[in-house]
Design a protein around this motif. Structure first.
Motif, short mmCIF file in Angstrom:
data_model
loop_
_atom_site.label_atom_id
_atom_site.label_comp_id
_atom_site.label_asym_id
_atom_site.label_seq_id
_atom_site.Cartn_x
_atom_site.Cartn_y
_atom_site.Cartn_z
N ASP A 82 24.29 35.62 32.30
CA ASP A 82 24.53 35.57 30.85
C ASP A 82 25.99 35.85 30.52
O ASP A 82 26.47 35.45 29.46
CB ASP A 82 23.67 36.63 30.13
N ASP A 83 26.69 36.57 31.42
CA ASP A 83 28.07 36.94 31.16
C ASP A 83 29.02 35.76 31.31
O ASP A 83 28.94 35.03 32.30
CB ASP A 83 28.53 38.05 32.12
N PRO A 84 29.94 35.57 30.37
CA PRO A 84 30.95 34.51 30.48
C PRO A 84 32.06 34.95 31.45
O PRO A 84 33.11 35.43 31.03
CB PRO A 84 31.45 34.34 29.05
N ILE A 85 31.79 34.81 32.74
CA ILE A 85 32.71 35.27 33.79
C ILE A 85 33.86 34.27 33.95
O ILE A 85 33.65 33.07 34.00
CB ILE A 85 31.97 35.42 35.13
N ASP A 86 35.05 34.81 34.05
CA ASP A 86 36.24 34.02 34.34
C ASP A 86 36.79 34.53 35.67
O ASP A 86 36.41 35.62 36.11
CB ASP A 86 37.28 34.21 33.23
N CYS A 87 37.63 33.74 36.32
CA CYS A 87 38.20 34.22 37.58
C CYS A 87 39.65 33.77 37.72
O CYS A 87 40.04 32.73 37.19
CB CYS A 87 37.36 33.78 38.77
N THR A 88 40.40 34.59 38.45
CA THR A 88 41.74 34.24 38.87
C THR A 88 41.78 34.36 40.39
O THR A 88 41.09 35.20 40.97
CB THR A 88 42.81 35.17 38.25
N LEU A 89 42.56 33.50 41.02
CA LEU A 89 42.70 33.54 42.47
C LEU A 89 43.60 34.71 42.87
O LEU A 89 44.58 35.00 42.19
CB LEU A 89 43.30 32.24 42.99
N LEU A 90 43.29 35.34 44.00
CA LEU A 90 44.12 36.40 44.53
C LEU A 90 45.08 35.87 45.59
O LEU A 90 45.78 36.65 46.23
CB LEU A 90 43.24 37.52 45.12
N GLY A 91 45.09 34.58 45.76
CA GLY A 91 45.94 33.89 46.74
C GLY A 91 45.52 32.43 46.73
O GLY A 91 45.46 31.80 45.68
N GLY A 92 45.16 31.91 47.92
CA GLY A 92 44.69 30.54 48.01
C GLY A 92 43.20 30.43 47.71
O GLY A 92 42.56 31.37 47.24
N ALA A 93 42.64 29.28 48.02
CA ALA A 93 41.21 29.02 47.81
C ALA A 93 40.37 29.97 48.65
O ALA A 93 40.81 30.47 49.69
CB ALA A 93 40.88 27.58 48.16
N SER A 94 39.15 30.22 48.20
CA SER A 94 38.22 31.06 48.95
C SER A 94 36.85 30.41 48.98
O SER A 94 36.52 29.57 48.15
CB SER A 94 38.13 32.47 48.35
N ASN A 95 36.05 30.81 49.97
CA ASN A 95 34.66 30.37 50.10
C ASN A 95 33.76 31.55 49.83
O ASN A 95 33.99 32.65 50.36
CB ASN A 95 34.38 29.80 51.50
N ASP A 96 32.73 31.32 49.03
CA ASP A 96 31.84 32.39 48.60
C ASP A 96 30.38 32.00 48.77
O ASP A 96 30.01 30.84 48.58
CB ASP A 96 32.11 32.73 47.13
N PHE A 97 29.56 32.98 49.12
CA PHE A 97 28.11 32.82 49.26
C PHE A 97 27.48 33.26 47.94
O PHE A 97 27.81 34.33 47.42
CB PHE A 97 27.63 33.70 50.41
N ASN A 98 26.62 32.42 47.37
CA ASN A 98 26.05 32.68 46.05
C ASN A 98 24.53 32.66 46.09
O ASN A 98 23.93 31.75 46.67
CB ASN A 98 26.51 31.60 45.07
N VAL A 99 23.94 33.64 45.42
CA VAL A 99 22.48 33.73 45.28
C VAL A 99 22.18 33.87 43.80
O VAL A 99 22.75 34.73 43.12
CB VAL A 99 21.91 34.94 46.05
N MET A 100 21.28 33.02 43.28
CA MET A 100 20.89 33.08 41.88
C MET A 100 19.36 33.12 41.80
O MET A 100 18.69 32.38 42.52
CB MET A 100 21.42 31.88 41.11
N THR A 101 18.85 34.01 40.93
CA THR A 101 17.41 34.10 40.69
C THR A 101 17.15 34.13 39.20
O THR A 101 17.88 34.77 38.43
CB THR A 101 16.81 35.38 41.33
N ARG A 102 16.11 33.43 38.79
CA ARG A 102 15.74 33.40 37.38
C ARG A 102 14.97 34.68 37.08
O ARG A 102 13.94 34.96 37.70
CB ARG A 102 14.90 32.17 37.06
N GLY A 103 15.50 35.48 36.14
CA GLY A 103 14.90 36.75 35.77
C GLY A 103 13.45 36.60 35.35
O GLY A 103 13.09 35.64 34.67
N GLY A 104 12.61 37.54 35.78
CA GLY A 104 11.19 37.50 35.45
C GLY A 104 10.38 36.64 36.40
O GLY A 104 9.15 36.75 36.43
N GLN A 105 11.04 35.79 37.17
CA GLN A 105 10.35 34.95 38.15
C GLN A 105 10.57 35.44 39.58
O GLN A 105 9.63 35.55 40.35
CB GLN A 105 10.82 33.49 38.06
#
Length: 189
Positions: A96-119
């Motif tokens: 729900d949060d409007p997250i913004d990001c800035t790079l701390l250097g070059g490109a990065s690769n990230d592992f992401n997990v998302m779950t629908r609340g209540g499910q």
């Protein structure tokens, strides 16, 4: 459904809508669900430029740096301010949060997990030693560093396993020193 193997090297990359990176989907549930209808989703993203994350109302998110310099995640109202710059350390935030990001250097690769609340809820663990992984009907395992044996399955670095719709327990045994494995278990929420 049976256990499915995957490799980071062969996952298809899809560009983000805003052009700030790409996403490689590992798995989502139910099969064929889109971004508005998944119960859970696991992916690897390449963040190549600064900019906003997509908002996912009602979705709980976890992100973990895999490679690169990382990013600073923040909301403009100051509620969230987090440096994602240590590999293999999950960070939890609300879709729900409007997250913004800035790079701390070059490109990065990230592992992401998302779950629908209540499910669904996600239990994300990073292992660096032998362990028993408690049964779950849905889950994803990914060898982050080194080789692993998971029950009768051998995984090299960058390889993983995904299972859905049947309870599965795992005995994780490292094949060398300096290893890391991410274990994601999905349980009804």
């Amino acid at each position: 459904m049976s256990v499915q193997r995957f490799s980071r090297a062969t996952l298809r990359a899809m560009p983000w809508k805003n052009g700030g990176g790409t996403t490689q989907e590992i798995a989502s549930w139910p099969p064929g669900a889109g971004l508005d209808s998944f119960g859970w989703r696991v992916s690897i993203a390449t963040i190549a430029s600064a900019g906003p994350f997509s908002v996912f109302p009602g979705v709980d998110r976890q992100i973990m740096l895999l490679e690169g310099d990382g990013v600073r995640l923040f909301t403009h109202d100051g509620r969230v301010s987090h440096r994602l710059d240590v590999p293999h350390r999950p960070f939890v935030f609300s879709g729900d949060d409007p997250i913004d990001c800035t790079l701390l250097g070059g490109a990065s690769n990230d592992f992401n997990v998302m779950t629908r609340g209540g499910q669904w809820r996600a239990d994300v663990q990073v292992l660096d030693h032998a362990a028993n992984i408690v049964p779950a009907a849905h889950g994803v395992l990914l060898a982050l560093r080194g080789d692993w044996r998971l029950n009768d399955e051998a995984l090299a670095e960058g390889e993983g396993l995904c299972w859905t719709d049947h309870a599965q327990a795992w005995q994780a045994a490292p094949g060398s020193e300096d290893v890391r494995l991410v274990a994601v278990r999905f349980v009804p929420g």
